[in-house]
Structure formats: C-alpha cells, structure tokens
Design a protein around this motif. Structure first.
Motif, PDB file in Angstrom:
ATOM      1  N   PHE A  48      43.215  33.680  46.971  1.00  0.00           N
ATOM      2  CA  PHE A  48      43.194  33.889  45.625  1.00  0.00           C
ATOM      3  C   PHE A  48      43.008  35.458  45.346  1.00  0.00           C
ATOM      4  O   PHE A  48      44.090  36.114  44.655  1.00  0.00           O
ATOM      5  CB  PHE A  48      42.074  33.362  44.830  1.00  0.00           C
ATOM      6  CG  PHE A  48      42.205  33.336  43.308  1.00  0.00           C
ATOM      7  CD1 PHE A  48      43.218  32.694  42.570  1.00  0.00           C
ATOM      8  CD2 PHE A  48      41.081  34.211  42.627  1.00  0.00           C
ATOM      9  CE1 PHE A  48      43.192  33.010  41.078  1.00  0.00           C
ATOM     10  CE2 PHE A  48      41.334  34.381  41.361  1.00  0.00           C
ATOM     11  CZ  PHE A  48      42.425  33.726  40.406  1.00  0.00           C
ATOM     12  N   ALA A  49      42.107  36.139  46.268  1.00  0.00           N
ATOM     13  CA  ALA A  49      42.049  37.393  46.179  1.00  0.00           C
ATOM     14  C   ALA A  49      43.130  38.202  46.690  1.00  0.00           C
ATOM     15  O   ALA A  49      43.650  39.105  45.918  1.00  0.00           O
ATOM     16  CB  ALA A  49      40.532  37.838  46.869  1.00  0.00           C
ATOM     17  N   LYS A  50      43.604  37.701  47.728  1.00  0.00           N
ATOM     18  CA  LYS A  50      44.940  38.286  48.105  1.00  0.00           C
ATOM     19  C   LYS A  50      46.088  38.372  47.346  1.00  0.00           C
ATOM     20  O   LYS A  50      46.865  39.360  47.067  1.00  0.00           O
ATOM     21  CB  LYS A  50      45.392  37.499  49.565  1.00  0.00           C
ATOM     22  CG  LYS A  50      46.406  38.251  50.296  1.00  0.00           C
ATOM     23  CD  LYS A  50      47.002  37.449  51.499  1.00  0.00           C
ATOM     24  CE  LYS A  50      48.032  38.277  51.886  1.00  0.00           C
ATOM     25  NZ  LYS A  50      48.592  37.281  53.132  1.00  0.00           N
ATOM     26  N   SER A  51      46.370  37.126  46.571  1.00  0.00           N
ATOM     27  CA  SER A  51      47.483  37.195  45.861  1.00  0.00           C
ATOM     28  C   SER A  51      47.143  38.029  44.526  1.00  0.00           C
ATOM     29  O   SER A  51      48.107  38.596  43.833  1.00  0.00           O
ATOM     30  CB  SER A  51      47.400  35.658  45.096  1.00  0.00           C
ATOM     31  OG  SER A  51      47.844  34.870  46.307  1.00  0.00           O
ATOM     32  N   LEU A  52      45.847  38.168  44.120  1.00  0.00           N
ATOM     33  CA  LEU A  52      45.463  38.935  42.851  1.00  0.00           C
ATOM     34  C   LEU A  52      45.977  40.363  43.191  1.00  0.00           C
ATOM     35  O   LEU A  52      46.402  41.120  42.493  1.00  0.00           O
ATOM     36  CB  LEU A  52      44.159  38.931  42.375  1.00  0.00           C
ATOM     37  CG  LEU A  52      43.570  37.639  41.818  1.00  0.00           C
ATOM     38  CD1 LEU A  52      42.108  37.534  41.668  1.00  0.00           C
ATOM     39  CD2 LEU A  52      44.660  37.374  40.422  1.00  0.00           C
ATOM     40  N   GLN A  53      45.617  40.965  44.453  1.00  0.00           N
ATOM     41  CA  GLN A  53      45.801  42.257  44.650  1.00  0.00           C
ATOM     42  C   GLN A  53      47.316  42.495  45.016  1.00  0.00           C
ATOM     43  O   GLN A  53      48.026  43.527  44.515  1.00  0.00           O
ATOM     44  CB  GLN A  53      45.218  42.733  46.200  1.00  0.00           C
ATOM     45  CG  GLN A  53      43.629  42.364  46.205  1.00  0.00           C
ATOM     46  CD  GLN A  53      43.293  43.607  45.648  1.00  0.00           C
ATOM     47  OE1 GLN A  53      44.052  44.630  45.346  1.00  0.00           O
ATOM     48  NE2 GLN A  53      41.897  43.802  45.356  1.00  0.00           N
ATOM     49  N   GLU A  54      48.014  41.416  45.458  1.00  0.00           N
ATOM     50  CA  GLU A  54      49.593  41.643  45.367  1.00  0.00           C
ATOM     51  C   GLU A  54      50.339  41.711  44.112  1.00  0.00           C
ATOM     52  O   GLU A  54      51.369  42.409  43.703  1.00  0.00           O
ATOM     53  CB  GLU A  54      50.165  40.358  46.084  1.00  0.00           C
ATOM     54  CG  GLU A  54      49.912  40.388  47.743  1.00  0.00           C
ATOM     55  CD  GLU A  54      50.226  39.179  48.458  1.00  0.00           C
ATOM     56  OE1 GLU A  54      50.656  38.209  47.850  1.00  0.00           O
ATOM     57  OE2 GLU A  54      50.359  39.136  49.549  1.00  0.00           O
ATOM     58  N   MET A  55      49.697  41.017  43.237  1.00  0.00           N
ATOM     59  CA  MET A  55      50.085  40.967  41.685  1.00  0.00           C
ATOM     60  C   MET A  55      49.563  42.273  40.673  1.00  0.00           C
ATOM     61  O   MET A  55      50.084  42.356  39.933  1.00  0.00           O
ATOM     62  CB  MET A  55      49.727  39.701  41.066  1.00  0.00           C
ATOM     63  CG  MET A  55      50.500  38.519  41.585  1.00  0.00           C
ATOM     64  SD  MET A  55      49.650  37.034  40.469  1.00  0.00           S
ATOM     65  CE  MET A  55      49.386  35.917  41.650  1.00  0.00           C
ATOM     66  N   ALA A  56      48.557  42.861  41.329  1.00  0.00           N
ATOM     67  CA  ALA A  56      48.006  44.073  40.789  1.00  0.00           C
ATOM     68  C   ALA A  56      48.939  44.974  40.062  1.00  0.00           C
ATOM     69  O   ALA A  56      49.758  45.363  40.869  1.00  0.00           O
ATOM     70  CB  ALA A  56      46.991  44.628  41.254  1.00  0.00           C
ATOM     71  N   SER A  57      49.035  45.398  38.785  1.00  0.00           N
ATOM     72  CA  SER A  57      49.663  46.652  38.297  1.00  0.00           C
ATOM     73  C   SER A  57      49.007  47.886  38.068  1.00  0.00           C
ATOM     74  O   SER A  57      47.684  47.785  37.844  1.00  0.00           O
ATOM     75  CB  SER A  57      50.145  45.788  36.750  1.00  0.00           C
ATOM     76  OG  SER A  57      51.017  47.083  36.159  1.00  0.00           O
ATOM     77  N   PRO A  58      49.614  48.794  38.451  1.00  0.00           N
ATOM     78  CA  PRO A  58      48.870  50.236  38.270  1.00  0.00           C
ATOM     79  C   PRO A  58      48.555  50.698  37.072  1.00  0.00           C
ATOM     80  O   PRO A  58      47.699  51.481  36.619  1.00  0.00           O
ATOM     81  CB  PRO A  58      49.799  51.116  39.082  1.00  0.00           C
ATOM     82  CG  PRO A  58      51.336  50.425  39.107  1.00  0.00           C
ATOM     83  CD  PRO A  58      50.973  49.150  38.972  1.00  0.00           C
ATOM     84  N   GLN A  59      49.060  50.229  36.169  1.00  0.00           N
ATOM     85  CA  GLN A  59      49.074  50.304  34.687  1.00  0.00           C
ATOM     86  C   GLN A  59      48.857  48.915  33.923  1.00  0.00           C
ATOM     87  O   GLN A  59      49.338  48.030  34.309  1.00  0.00           O
ATOM     88  CB  GLN A  59      50.429  51.083  34.213  1.00  0.00           C
ATOM     89  CG  GLN A  59      50.484  52.340  34.582  1.00  0.00           C
ATOM     90  CD  GLN A  59      51.785  52.771  33.990  1.00  0.00           C
ATOM     91  OE1 GLN A  59      52.673  52.427  33.564  1.00  0.00           O
ATOM     92  NE2 GLN A  59      51.888  54.261  33.891  1.00  0.00           N
ATOM     93  N   PRO A  60      48.051  48.884  32.841  1.00  0.00           N
ATOM     94  CA  PRO A  60      47.896  47.700  32.147  1.00  0.00           C
ATOM     95  C   PRO A  60      48.969  46.927  31.407  1.00  0.00           C
ATOM     96  O   PRO A  60      50.185  47.764  31.261  1.00  0.00           O
ATOM     97  CB  PRO A  60      47.066  48.122  30.802  1.00  0.00           C
ATOM     98  CG  PRO A  60      46.498  49.403  31.396  1.00  0.00           C
ATOM     99  CD  PRO A  60      47.444  50.209  32.354  1.00  0.00           C
ATOM    100  N   MET A  61      49.104  45.898  31.385  1.00  0.00           N
ATOM    101  CA  MET A  61      50.048  45.038  30.743  1.00  0.00           C
ATOM    102  C   MET A  61      49.795  44.894  29.161  1.00  0.00           C
ATOM    103  O   MET A  61      48.546  44.623  29.070  1.00  0.00           O
ATOM    104  CB  MET A  61      50.379  43.623  31.462  1.00  0.00           C
ATOM    105  CG  MET A  61      50.830  43.937  32.771  1.00  0.00           C
ATOM    106  SD  MET A  61      51.450  42.351  33.543  1.00  0.00           S
ATOM    107  CE  MET A  61      49.934  42.334  34.694  1.00  0.00           C
ATOM    108  N   LYS A  62      50.718  44.594  28.404  1.00  0.00           N
ATOM    109  CA  LYS A  62      50.316  44.272  27.204  1.00  0.00           C
ATOM    110  C   LYS A  62      50.046  42.797  26.944  1.00  0.00           C
ATOM    111  O   LYS A  62      51.041  42.011  27.365  1.00  0.00           O
ATOM    112  CB  LYS A  62      51.705  44.619  25.902  1.00  0.00           C
ATOM    113  CG  LYS A  62      51.172  44.494  24.714  1.00  0.00           C
ATOM    114  CD  LYS A  62      52.414  44.927  24.007  1.00  0.00           C
ATOM    115  CE  LYS A  62      51.925  44.704  22.244  1.00  0.00           C
ATOM    116  NZ  LYS A  62      53.297  44.893  21.373  1.00  0.00           N
TER     117      LYS A  62
END
Length: 116
Positions: A48-62
């Motif tokens: 789960f943690a690995k998947s979150l890191q892969e999906m992370a966005s450098p800027q916030p989403m609306k």
C-alpha cells in the motif's frame, strides 16, 4: 455537525489529494486490502505504501466531495479530483473499518474514471 467518522474521511481524502502519505498510512490497518476496480488489488501496508508513493503528486490536486455516507463499520465517499496538469477523475471509494474504537481502514474498493 459532522460526525467524527465523516470528518476523518474528509481529512483522509484531502490527504490523498495532497499526497500526505504518512497520514494515509496511519489511517489503515497492517492487513489493508485496496481494490482498484479494473486495475489491481494491493494487499498489506508495505505494498500500500509503495503504491501511494508511486501515485504521489508533487503538487496538490483539487478535491470535490459530493457524497459522504457512513453506516457502522462501512462508508462511501464519492467525488472528483483534478490533477495539477488538468486531468479530471471521478471516484467512488467504499471503506470498511476494522472496528469502532480507534478504527483503521481494513478494506478500500475504488472505482475511478477518467472524465476528460
């Protein structure tokens, strides 16, 4: 007034929009199972943690939450997110908690649609 569980889910979805991985990881059980319908099933906190890191966005989403429904150990959140580059996704997440006292998310089932 919003219930404690609804407030928590609102904060959790905002954490997803802002890529606040530590907050999200603290909210789930060790044996978390996340089904992203039509894509993959993620099992365990490490995956789960690995998947979150892969999906992370450098800027916030609306984030827009249109429906937030809770009942006992289950909840549903429906809304949309727009990425920094303008992609628009509609989502519906179904949550199951592992209990009532200091609950953690045990399962998540996500339906995600690109609506561009």
């Amino acid at each position: 007034m919003e219930t404690k569980q609804k407030e928590f889910l609102r904060k959790l979805n905002l954490a997803f929009a802002n890529s606040e991985v530590a907050f999200i990881l603290d909210a789930v059980s060790e044996d978390i199972e996340w089904t992203i319908v039509g894509d993959k099933i993620i099992k365990g906190k490490g995956q789960f943690a690995k998947s979150l890191q892969e999906m992370a966005s450098p800027q916030p989403m609306k984030l827009e939450i249109r429906h937030l429904i809770t009942h006992g150990k289950e909840a549903v959140v429906e809304g949309s997110m727009i990425t920094p580059d303008g992609k628009n996704y509609s989502f519906c997440d179904i949550y199951t908690f592992n209990g009532f006292k200091d609950p953690k998310i045990k399962t998540m089932k996500s339906y995600v649609f690109d609506i561009d």
